[in-house]
Motif scaffolding. Structure first.
Motif, short mmCIF file in Angstrom:
data_model
loop_
_atom_site.label_atom_id
_atom_site.label_comp_id
_atom_site.label_asym_id
_atom_site.label_seq_id
_atom_site.Cartn_x
_atom_site.Cartn_y
_atom_site.Cartn_z
N GLN A 52 60.69 43.09 26.80
CA GLN A 52 59.50 42.48 27.41
C GLN A 52 59.92 41.41 28.43
OE1 GLN A 52 56.38 43.29 27.23
NE2 GLN A 52 55.47 41.56 28.31
N ALA A 53 60.90 40.60 28.08
CA ALA A 53 61.39 39.58 29.00
C ALA A 53 62.00 40.23 30.25
CB ALA A 53 62.41 38.70 28.30
N ALA A 54 62.71 41.34 30.05
CA ALA A 54 63.29 42.06 31.18
C ALA A 54 62.19 42.62 32.08
CB ALA A 54 64.19 43.18 30.68
N PHE A 55 61.11 43.11 31.48
CA PHE A 55 59.97 43.62 32.23
C PHE A 55 59.41 42.54 33.15
CE2 PHE A 55 55.44 44.25 32.80
CZ PHE A 55 55.30 45.60 33.04
N ILE A 56 59.24 41.34 32.62
CA ILE A 56 58.69 40.22 33.41
C ILE A 56 59.63 39.86 34.55
CG2 ILE A 56 57.98 37.81 33.32
CD1 ILE A 56 56.07 39.67 31.87
N ALA A 57 60.93 40.03 34.35
CA ALA A 57 61.92 39.60 35.34
C ALA A 57 62.17 40.62 36.45
CB ALA A 57 63.24 39.28 34.63
N VAL A 58 61.71 41.85 36.30
CA VAL A 58 62.01 42.89 37.30
C VAL A 58 61.62 42.51 38.72
CG1 VAL A 58 61.33 45.21 38.06
CG2 VAL A 58 62.10 44.85 35.72
N PRO A 59 60.40 41.97 38.97
CA PRO A 59 60.04 41.68 40.36
C PRO A 59 61.00 40.73 41.06
CG PRO A 59 58.10 41.62 38.97
CD PRO A 59 59.28 41.72 38.05
N ALA A 68 56.09 35.06 44.06
CA ALA A 68 56.23 35.42 42.65
C ALA A 68 54.98 35.03 41.86
CB ALA A 68 57.45 34.73 42.05
N PRO A 69 54.43 35.94 41.06
CA PRO A 69 53.33 35.56 40.16
C PRO A 69 53.86 34.64 39.06
CG PRO A 69 54.09 37.77 39.64
CD PRO A 69 54.85 37.34 40.87
N ILE A 102 50.70 29.19 49.18
CA ILE A 102 51.59 28.35 49.98
C ILE A 102 52.43 27.46 49.07
CG2 ILE A 102 51.61 26.40 51.61
CD1 ILE A 102 49.27 27.77 53.04
N ALA A 103 51.81 26.96 48.00
CA ALA A 103 52.55 26.13 47.03
C ALA A 103 53.26 26.98 45.99
CB ALA A 103 51.59 25.16 46.35
N LEU A 104 52.61 28.06 45.53
CA LEU A 104 53.20 28.89 44.48
C LEU A 104 54.49 29.58 44.95
CD1 LEU A 104 49.97 30.48 42.97
CD2 LEU A 104 51.45 28.77 41.91
N LYS A 105 54.60 29.82 46.24
CA LYS A 105 55.82 30.45 46.75
C LYS A 105 57.05 29.61 46.45
CE LYS A 105 57.60 32.80 50.86
NZ LYS A 105 57.32 33.17 52.27
N GLN A 106 56.87 28.29 46.39
CA GLN A 106 57.99 27.39 46.12
C GLN A 106 58.31 27.30 44.63
OE1 GLN A 106 59.40 26.33 48.90
NE2 GLN A 106 57.71 27.26 50.07
N VAL A 107 57.35 27.70 43.80
CA VAL A 107 57.50 27.59 42.34
C VAL A 107 58.35 28.72 41.79
CG1 VAL A 107 56.19 27.68 40.19
CG2 VAL A 107 55.35 26.32 42.11
N LYS A 108 58.33 29.88 42.47
CA LYS A 108 59.11 31.05 42.08
C LYS A 108 58.76 31.56 40.67
CE LYS A 108 62.88 29.69 45.15
NZ LYS A 108 62.33 30.44 46.28
N GLY A 109 57.48 31.50 40.34
CA GLY A 109 56.99 32.11 39.11
C GLY A 109 57.12 31.28 37.86
N LYS A 110 57.68 30.08 37.95
CA LYS A 110 57.94 29.29 36.74
C LYS A 110 57.22 27.94 36.83
CE LYS A 110 62.48 31.45 36.15
NZ LYS A 110 62.02 32.36 35.07
N PHE A 137 59.55 21.16 36.60
CA PHE A 137 59.99 21.16 37.99
C PHE A 137 59.06 22.01 38.86
CE2 PHE A 137 63.89 20.40 35.50
CZ PHE A 137 64.21 19.14 36.00
N GLY A 138 58.59 23.12 38.29
CA GLY A 138 57.67 23.97 39.03
C GLY A 138 56.35 23.27 39.30
N ILE A 139 55.85 22.52 38.31
CA ILE A 139 54.61 21.77 38.49
C ILE A 139 54.76 20.71 39.57
CG2 ILE A 139 53.02 20.16 37.37
CD1 ILE A 139 53.51 21.74 34.77
N LEU A 140 55.89 20.01 39.57
CA LEU A 140 56.13 18.99 40.59
C LEU A 140 56.19 19.61 41.98
CD1 LEU A 140 58.76 16.74 38.76
CD2 LEU A 140 56.37 16.19 39.25
N LYS A 141 56.84 20.76 42.10
CA LYS A 141 56.88 21.46 43.39
C LYS A 141 55.49 21.88 43.83
CE LYS A 141 61.57 23.41 43.31
NZ LYS A 141 62.34 24.68 43.29
N PHE A 142 54.73 22.40 42.88
CA PHE A 142 53.38 22.86 43.20
C PHE A 142 52.54 21.69 43.71
CE2 PHE A 142 48.93 23.48 42.01
CZ PHE A 142 48.67 24.69 42.60
N LEU A 143 52.59 20.56 43.04
CA LEU A 143 51.80 19.39 43.45
C LEU A 143 52.22 18.89 44.83
CD1 LEU A 143 51.60 17.48 40.06
CD2 LEU A 143 49.80 18.81 41.17
N TRP A 144 53.51 18.98 45.13
CA TRP A 144 54.01 18.52 46.42
C TRP A 144 53.55 19.46 47.55
CZ3 TRP A 144 56.09 14.41 48.75
CH2 TRP A 144 56.69 14.59 49.99
#
Length: 380
Positions: free
Chosen positions: A15-22, A34-35, A280-288, A292-299
């Motif tokens: 299941q983890a591998a499935f999520i990582a394929v994209p 990345a979603p 525009i913000a989610l692209k920087q988060v890379k799905g996570k 750190f992802g939240i801080l990037k999203f807020l920025w």
């Protein structure tokens, strides 16, 4: 001939591998966004209400130990009941540029659907059209907007080589906001006002938000009851999705039309639903969405200068009162008179044969800039 294997998912590691394929498939693609991985994982959790009326099987493609593709075959009983045919779904498809692997994945999904008694298949649809669906057909040279699909062009070759045929296309429209709307929209707004229609922004907090969403659900269900390939959602399912988006709402571009003369429990007669393009913000988060992802999203959310219009919805009996033109006028006005105005909007997506919606959209001056497709295939 490439060496690979196709396996049904049975373990947590798979299941983890499935999520990582994209992330592997799109590792060199500059336009993919990345979603959020946790959101994808939720769709396969036992708590997902889909499992009350459907079933699915996930498949992975491996080259050696490397997962290089995936697909999901699903049976949505609500869709079958509505359409009256045994039609299954394929979705969550991702694959490296290898037509043999892609076809093997599709064949595995089709075989499983046949074992469930399905005679036809449709896709890509991730369990239902309320989720991610469609393949991009043209417009590969720009990033997708919020909650819109993106895929490599070779996916189309894989589908067509496997015998899938076009079922229906859908369009995304681009509307630069450096020019005002045609005067007909403001005139429509004034006509609606004279007819007694009132307008406001959506509420975003507490019970007022819930009440608005319940009325939106009723209106949405009524107005889009006959949408092609759409399966019914319960109010509970709709409310769950609404609360997921609650903090993303920009009240300047989410307009509600009401008729005070109607029953007080059912006075909403239209809405204009748009959201900032958080991709525009989610692209920087890379799905996570870790700390750190939240801080990037807020920025990076401060850099958002475009929006996606998800729906323009009015009750049919209010068409002569120009409610549709009025909510578009107010929504676009709200987005361009901000301290930091939006520079462009995408109106998406709309099926090619939905001329009522297309006529309204095209009257704004918007033009088609991306095309999407859903395919079908007979399994017998």
């Amino acid at each position: 001939m490439s060496t690979f294997s196709i396996k049904p998912i049975t373990t947590a590691d798979e299941q983890a591998a499935f999520i990582a394929v994209p992330a592997y498939v799109y590792r060199d693609n500059p336009h993919w966004v990345a979603p959020i991985e946790s959101s994808i994982a939720k769709q396969f959790a036992a708590e997902n209400s889909f499992f009350q009326y459907g079933k699915l099987q996930q498949f992975l493609a491996y080259q050696g130990d490397q997962p290089v593709g995936r697909v999901v075959a699903a049976v949505n009983d609500r869709l079958i009941e509505r359409e009256g045919i045994s039609i299954g779904l394929i979705g969550f498809f991702e694959c490296i540029d290898n037509i043999e692997i892609g076809q093997a994945l599709l064949n595995a999904a089709a075989d499983w659907l046949q074992q469930q008694g399905m005679t036809h298949a449709r896709g890509p649809i991730d369990l239902s059209t309320h989720n991610n669906c469609c393949f991009l057909v043209d417009g590969f040279d720009s990033d997708p907007m919020l909650m819109m699909p993106y895929n490599p062009q070779y996916y189309l070759d894989i589908m067509e080589a496997n015998g899938w045929q076009k079922a229906k296309d859908a369009y995304a429209y681009d509307l630069p906001l450096d020019h005002p709307l045609p005067n007909s929209f403001e005139r429509g707004y004034k006509i609606a006002q004279k007819a007694g229609i009132t307008f406001r922004s959506i509420h975003t907090k507490g019970e007022a938000f819930d009440q608005d969403c319940r009325q939106i659900y009723e209106l949405f269900t009524t107005a889009f009851a006959h949408n092609w390939s759409s399966s019914a959602r319960t109010e509970e399912e709709f409310m769950f999705e609404a609360r997921e988006l609650q903090t993303l709402v920009d009240t300047d571009i989410f307009v509600i039309a009401e008729d005070p003369k109607k029953d007080s429990d059912n006075k909403m007669v239209g809405f204009f639903m748009a959201l900032p393009d958080y991709n525009i913000a989610l692209k920087q988060v890379k799905g996570k969405l870790n700390i750190f992802g939240i801080l990037k999203f807020l920025w990076y959310r401060r850099k958002i200068d475009q929006a996606r219009v998800l729906a323009i919805c009015t009750l049919p009996e209010y068409s002569r009162r120009m409610v549709a033109l009025a909510v578009v006028y107010l929504g676009m006005k709200g987005g361009t008179e901000k301290k930091r105005p939006y520079k462009r909007s995408e109106l998406s997506w709309v099926y090619e044969d939905n001329m009522r919606s297309r006529n309204i959209i095209e009257s704004t001056g918007a033009t088609i800039y991306k095309t999407y497709r859903i395919y079908e295939k007979a399994l017998t």
